[in-house]
Design a protein around this motif. Structure first.
Motif, short mmCIF file in Angstrom:
data_model
loop_
_atom_site.label_atom_id
_atom_site.label_comp_id
_atom_site.label_asym_id
_atom_site.label_seq_id
_atom_site.Cartn_x
_atom_site.Cartn_y
_atom_site.Cartn_z
N MET A 109 0.94 -1.21 -0.09
CA MET A 109 0.10 -0.01 0.12
C MET A 109 0.65 1.33 0.04
N GLU A 110 1.95 1.36 0.84
CA GLU A 110 2.94 2.46 0.85
C GLU A 110 3.57 2.52 -0.70
N GLU A 111 4.11 1.33 -1.18
CA GLU A 111 4.64 1.52 -2.44
C GLU A 111 3.38 2.13 -3.47
N LEU A 112 2.35 1.74 -3.49
CA LEU A 112 1.39 2.34 -4.45
C LEU A 112 1.20 3.75 -4.03
N ARG A 113 1.14 4.18 -2.79
CA ARG A 113 1.04 5.44 -2.45
C ARG A 113 2.17 6.51 -2.76
N ILE A 114 3.36 5.98 -2.91
CA ILE A 114 4.40 6.71 -3.34
C ILE A 114 4.64 6.89 -4.77
N ILE A 116 2.58 5.72 -7.37
CA ILE A 116 1.66 6.10 -8.15
C ILE A 116 0.61 7.12 -7.81
N VAL A 117 0.36 7.10 -6.67
CA VAL A 117 -0.87 8.30 -6.11
C VAL A 117 0.02 9.65 -6.05
N ALA A 118 1.30 9.48 -5.49
CA ALA A 118 2.20 10.90 -5.19
C ALA A 118 2.40 11.48 -6.45
N VAL A 168 1.86 3.79 -13.34
CA VAL A 168 2.46 4.94 -13.80
C VAL A 168 2.36 5.13 -15.17
N ASN A 169 2.67 3.76 -15.78
CA ASN A 169 2.56 3.93 -17.20
C ASN A 169 1.24 4.26 -17.79
#
Length: 249
Positions: A109-114, A116-118, A168-169
């Protein structure tokens, strides 16, 4: 004077990009990091380039929306002519060798947050500044790991990281075509397999599937900068290696 802003510039590829861009006296570089004062590399560059207009260092923790907003406000004051090139580089890597059954969901979840979401939050906040500029380029540092076509070649390493880069892509493919109508060029760049702390995580597994050994940060940065400089508006939205060759989606 072309202006660049790089996220995640405290070390690794981000720091390498700052170093490479500053070699051109025509460039103005904004280096952002979660804690710039603790980055030996940025502090050394500050001594090497004391001109505060050529090298600007801003605090930006991409996990904090308030930091992103503050950095954009600071950049707007410093760049009345807009931001020519936004380079989304900040990312984290976790669950390196974890199988599907072993993935830590909280870390994922943290990886997704940093990762993609960020990137999305940074894009939305800085895009108006890019629109004001001359060159109008948005660059996302992606990875061959995010290629769906090539995914079967790397089944045993960085599964969750690969998912975030594929995300991201997709974001860039979508926003790139929309922003093209506003004169903005969007490019995704795979930096190569780079000899950074993150790049060498899982080295013993990676070296079995990678066709070439890891490259230096400097070699990667030289290639990325060359791709950015040579990118044309008509290239939106391409997924390229640091050597400028297309990577399959």
């Amino acid at each position: 004077m072309p202006s660049y802003l790089i996220t995640g510039a405290s070390r690794g590829i981000g720091l390498g990009l700052v170093q490479q861009l500053l070699k051109n006296p025509e460039n103005q570089v904004i280096a952002t990091a979660r804690n710039p004062s603790s980055s030996k590399g940025l502090q050394e560059l500050r001594e090497q380039y004391p001109d505060s207009k050529r090298l600007i260092i801003l605090t930006l923790d991409v996990s904090k929306p308030e930091d992103i907003k503050k950095a954009a406000e600071d950049a707007e004051k410093l760049l009345p002519g807009g931001l020519d090139v936004l380079i989304n580089n900040a990312a984290i890597l976790s669950n390196v060798l974890a199988t599907v059954d072993e993935i830590d969901a909280t870390e994922f979840m943290e990886e997704l947050r940093i990762n993609i979401v960020a990137v999305l939050e940074i894009l939305r906040v800085f895009k108006p500044l890019v629109s004001k500029s001359t060159h109008k380029k948005i660059i996302a540092i992606s990875s061959v790991a995010g290629s769906l076509e090539l995914a079967p070649q790397y089944p045993a390493v960085g599964l969750t990281y690969a998912v975030t880069k594929a995300g991201v892509n997709m974001l860039a493919r979508r926003w790139g075509k929309v922003y093209q109508n506003e004169g903005i060029t969007t490019i995704l760049i795979h930096p190569g397999w780079v000899a950074t702390d993150m790049g060498l995580d899982g080295y013993e597994v990676l070296k079995k599937s990678m066709p070439k050994p890891p490259i230096s940060v400097e070699e990667s940065a030289i290639g990325i900068v060359k791709v950015i400089e040579e990118t044309k508006f008509s290239d939106t939205v391409l997924f390229l290696s640091n050597e400028g060759t297309p990577i399959p989606w």
